[in-house]
Design a protein around this motif. Sequence first.
Motif, PDB file in Angstrom:
ATOM      1  N   UNK A 197       0.625  -1.131   0.025  1.00 59.87           N
ATOM      2  CA  UNK A 197      -0.055   0.104   0.046  1.00 59.87           C
ATOM      3  C   UNK A 197       0.843   1.218   0.028  1.00 59.87           C
ATOM      4  N   UNK A 198       1.754   1.122   0.897  1.00 58.73           N
ATOM      5  CA  UNK A 198       2.720   2.406   0.962  1.00 58.73           C
ATOM      6  C   UNK A 198       3.391   2.874  -0.671  1.00 58.73           C
ATOM      7  N   UNK A 199       3.711   1.481  -1.252  1.00 56.41           N
ATOM      8  CA  UNK A 199       4.505   1.749  -2.500  1.00 56.41           C
ATOM      9  C   UNK A 199       3.527   2.438  -3.555  1.00 56.41           C
ATOM     10  N   UNK A 200       2.344   2.089  -3.573  1.00 56.40           N
ATOM     11  CA  UNK A 200       1.370   2.598  -4.113  1.00 56.40           C
ATOM     12  C   UNK A 200       1.148   4.059  -3.794  1.00 56.40           C
ATOM     13  N   UNK A 201       0.893   4.359  -2.560  1.00 52.28           N
ATOM     14  CA  UNK A 201       0.910   5.953  -2.182  1.00 52.28           C
ATOM     15  C   UNK A 201       1.995   6.668  -2.596  1.00 52.28           C
ATOM     16  N   UNK A 202       3.240   6.084  -2.268  1.00 50.03           N
ATOM     17  CA  UNK A 202       4.479   6.819  -2.344  1.00 50.03           C
ATOM     18  C   UNK A 202       5.031   6.643  -3.735  1.00 50.03           C
ATOM     19  N   UNK A 203       4.541   5.890  -4.404  1.00 53.48           N
ATOM     20  CA  UNK A 203       5.151   6.044  -5.981  1.00 53.48           C
ATOM     21  C   UNK A 203       4.126   6.452  -7.021  1.00 53.48           C
ATOM     22  N   UNK A 204       2.939   5.915  -7.094  1.00 56.83           N
ATOM     23  CA  UNK A 204       1.982   6.567  -8.067  1.00 56.83           C
ATOM     24  C   UNK A 204       1.546   7.689  -7.755  1.00 56.83           C
ATOM     25  N   UNK A 205       0.940   8.069  -6.580  1.00 54.42           N
ATOM     26  CA  UNK A 205       0.562   9.519  -6.555  1.00 54.42           C
ATOM     27  C   UNK A 205       1.499  10.522  -6.712  1.00 54.42           C
ATOM     28  N   UNK A 206       2.692  10.703  -6.334  1.00 53.77           N
ATOM     29  CA  UNK A 206       3.549  11.646  -6.464  1.00 53.77           C
ATOM     30  C   UNK A 206       4.011  11.864  -8.002  1.00 53.77           C
ATOM     31  N   UNK A 207       4.076  10.581  -8.674  1.00 51.33           N
ATOM     32  CA  UNK A 207       4.268  10.880 -10.140  1.00 51.33           C
ATOM     33  C   UNK A 207       3.159  11.246 -10.966  1.00 51.33           C
TER      34      UNK A 207
END
Length: 64
Positions: free
Chosen positions: A23-33
């Motif tokens: 979950x953190x990877x989705x929030x920390x990876x996709x959203x900022x990109x």
Amino acid sequence: MTMIFADNWARVFVVITFLGFGEAQIIGGIVPNMIAFGLFVGAIGYFALTGKMAEMFGLKKPSK
């Protein structure tokens, strides 16, 4: 070999931890990109509508 009760809880902890990091990877990876991509496209649009391209498309009168 017999499984000890603590081993089962250790496995549950590992599974929950990996799900949490997923979950953190989705929030920390996709959203900022996506935010950065939106700003990038917005900047291109801004300069396209205010510069030479706007004059080319007739959206802005040419400067004399």
